[in-house]
Design a protein around this motif. Sequence first.
Motif, PDB file in Angstrom:
ATOM      1  N   GLN A 162       8.986  53.357  35.539  1.00  0.00           N
ATOM      2  CA  GLN A 162       7.902  53.227  36.504  1.00  0.00           C
ATOM      3  C   GLN A 162       7.105  51.948  36.271  1.00  0.00           C
ATOM      4  O   GLN A 162       6.664  51.297  37.222  1.00  0.00           O
ATOM      5  N   MET A 163       6.908  51.563  35.002  1.00  0.00           N
ATOM      6  CA  MET A 163       6.201  50.309  34.716  1.00  0.00           C
ATOM      7  C   MET A 163       6.986  49.105  35.222  1.00  0.00           C
ATOM      8  O   MET A 163       6.413  48.153  35.747  1.00  0.00           O
ATOM      9  N   LYS A 164       8.302  49.163  35.076  1.00  0.00           N
ATOM     10  CA  LYS A 164       9.146  48.088  35.604  1.00  0.00           C
ATOM     11  C   LYS A 164       8.974  47.991  37.115  1.00  0.00           C
ATOM     12  O   LYS A 164       8.833  46.887  37.679  1.00  0.00           O
ATOM     13  N   ALA A 165       8.955  49.150  37.785  1.00  0.00           N
ATOM     14  CA  ALA A 165       8.798  49.172  39.238  1.00  0.00           C
ATOM     15  C   ALA A 165       7.429  48.640  39.655  1.00  0.00           C
ATOM     16  O   ALA A 165       7.320  47.853  40.599  1.00  0.00           O
ATOM     17  N   CYS A 166       6.370  49.056  38.950  1.00  0.00           N
ATOM     18  CA  CYS A 166       5.014  48.614  39.293  1.00  0.00           C
ATOM     19  C   CYS A 166       4.838  47.118  39.076  1.00  0.00           C
ATOM     20  O   CYS A 166       4.181  46.432  39.868  1.00  0.00           O
ATOM     21  N   ASN A 167       5.404  46.610  37.987  1.00  0.00           N
ATOM     22  CA  ASN A 167       5.320  45.174  37.729  1.00  0.00           C
ATOM     23  C   ASN A 167       5.943  44.376  38.873  1.00  0.00           C
ATOM     24  O   ASN A 167       5.376  43.383  39.342  1.00  0.00           O
ATOM     25  N   ALA A 168       7.123  44.828  39.317  1.00  0.00           N
ATOM     26  CA  ALA A 168       7.824  44.098  40.372  1.00  0.00           C
ATOM     27  C   ALA A 168       7.108  44.233  41.713  1.00  0.00           C
ATOM     28  O   ALA A 168       6.939  43.248  42.440  1.00  0.00           O
ATOM     29  N   TYR A 169       6.650  45.441  42.028  1.00  0.00           N
ATOM     30  CA  TYR A 169       6.080  45.702  43.348  1.00  0.00           C
ATOM     31  C   TYR A 169       4.668  45.146  43.480  1.00  0.00           C
ATOM     32  O   TYR A 169       4.307  44.576  44.519  1.00  0.00           O
ATOM     33  N   SER A 170       3.861  45.291  42.426  1.00  0.00           N
ATOM     34  CA  SER A 170       2.456  44.864  42.481  1.00  0.00           C
ATOM     35  C   SER A 170       2.212  43.530  41.794  1.00  0.00           C
ATOM     36  O   SER A 170       1.070  43.122  41.607  1.00  0.00           O
ATOM     37  N   LYS A 171       3.298  42.863  41.381  1.00  0.00           N
ATOM     38  CA  LYS A 171       3.233  41.531  40.766  1.00  0.00           C
ATOM     39  C   LYS A 171       2.312  41.543  39.531  1.00  0.00           C
ATOM     40  O   LYS A 171       1.367  40.749  39.424  1.00  0.00           O
ATOM     41  N   LEU A 172       2.628  42.458  38.610  1.00  0.00           N
ATOM     42  CA  LEU A 172       1.888  42.584  37.357  1.00  0.00           C
ATOM     43  C   LEU A 172       2.773  42.121  36.206  1.00  0.00           C
ATOM     44  O   LEU A 172       3.954  41.817  36.383  1.00  0.00           O
ATOM     45  N   SER A 173       2.202  42.092  35.023  1.00  0.00           N
ATOM     46  CA  SER A 173       2.977  41.619  33.867  1.00  0.00           C
ATOM     47  C   SER A 173       2.759  42.509  32.648  1.00  0.00           C
ATOM     48  O   SER A 173       2.716  42.025  31.527  1.00  0.00           O
ATOM     49  N   TYR A 174       2.613  43.803  32.863  1.00  0.00           N
ATOM     50  CA  TYR A 174       2.430  44.724  31.746  1.00  0.00           C
ATOM     51  C   TYR A 174       3.750  44.946  31.013  1.00  0.00           C
ATOM     52  O   TYR A 174       4.844  44.763  31.580  1.00  0.00           O
ATOM     53  N   ALA A 175       3.640  45.368  29.764  1.00  0.00           N
ATOM     54  CA  ALA A 175       4.835  45.708  28.989  1.00  0.00           C
ATOM     55  C   ALA A 175       5.567  46.851  29.677  1.00  0.00           C
ATOM     56  O   ALA A 175       4.941  47.808  30.141  1.00  0.00           O
ATOM     57  N   GLU A 176       6.895  46.746  29.734  1.00  0.00           N
ATOM     58  CA  GLU A 176       7.682  47.794  30.394  1.00  0.00           C
ATOM     59  C   GLU A 176       8.037  48.872  29.379  1.00  0.00           C
ATOM     60  O   GLU A 176       9.184  49.047  28.962  1.00  0.00           O
TER      61      GLU A 176
END
Length: 469
Positions: A267-281
Amino acid sequence: MAMKDVQPGTRNEEGIAAVLGILKQTFGERFQTGQSFREQHTHTTTYLPAQLPDGVVFVESADDVKTVVKTCAAHKVPMIPFGTGSSLEGHLNAPSGGISVDFSRMNRVIEVNAEDLDCTVEPGVTREELNTYLRDTGLFFPIDPGANASIGGMTATRASGTNAVRYGTMKDNVLSLTVVTADGDEIRTAQRAKKSSAGYDLTRLYVGSEGTLGIITSVTLKLQGIPAKIGGGVCAFPSLKAACDAVIMTIQMGIPVARIELLDEMQMKACNAYSKLSYAEKPTLFLEFHGTEETVALQSEQFSEIAAECGADEYRYTANAEERAQLWKARHNAYWAGRALAPELNGLSTDVCVPISRLADCVAETQADIRETGLLAPIVGHAGDGNFHVLMLFDDKQPEDLARAEAFMARLNGRALAMGGTCTGEHGVGQGKMSYLEQELHSALPVMRAIKKSLDPDNIFNPGKIFRL
């Protein structure tokens, strides 16, 4: 979820034809039978096949609702209430045909009693519209299921969401309702007092009834003061179990966290890609604290100690409103972020809820099941109350893929029930979870059926939902 629960019901063709003519004459352009209108009013974010109503009526007042109910009752024609169309378990389908009752034009705030911390609204008001209206009063309505759902729909499905760990769910925040019953009369279930011992608790009977016992025409809600200080944080963990352990310790220690959301690495990978974030996956918790400057700082410090004890990689805290808004926008877009992982596939979003002490076990076993099954299925949850969601992505045009997803769903629900949990913490039963409700509350279903038959003897209020008659 089982396709056998989405079978067509018996249609009353003569009654439907009569009702279509009467409603067209009564409501004119506010009654529509076009294909596009009917399709829009079975929209649900689910793979369940659409079952269209025969017409859509746009009501503007309680008197309109009473007219619709009396007309449909006289001819024994079903009615399906419609708020914003954000339900997930086939609540809006019309298996026996009938009339979709659209509440988008009943969207007025009737009154705000700021001194008593309550308000009364029509069912078509959305939660975002209500909080915009309340902003200048220093009050807000805290229930946040993610989607900008209508208050009537949230009441009917007993919604909860990200703030439930601190503020409770809809059943805790609805003081009173007005409801149109099967005979076309409007009743009030309670007064505005914060507590009462007067008679049966009809309010909570209708909250969560999914439109099967009557049609809600107004809702009186508890409100909260807007916190003086709001702080938020993001914390990554080396494993899903470590993140869940941190949640359990936070709740058991009594830290009054307002939100504590769990996202697995997918889900973190998906959120990073969709919302243009850079959190640890990695497995991650999103948190929010409400209070004063001092209490928010203390809560954050207490959580950071727990996170460190559970082996957290990093805890990032912020009191900046823009940064918090970005964080929670990403969380609210988690469903669409997950779908974007494989846009060519369909999505099946489901939820279960377990006692907080079993959260780590249930999530860990579910993630292992996902790996063994070979599914693409991110996990996200309102972890503070033991509730989590799984979004299964699969090809619904391939029978073997659909069978694999449904088999996983059965195991997930069985796992939650075996741990003392429930088949749905907030999505509701609708059509999609009827089989699992039978497993969970089989001894109580005769009582539920007796209530349904007493209040809706002709089965005209949202038939084919919750349980089989």
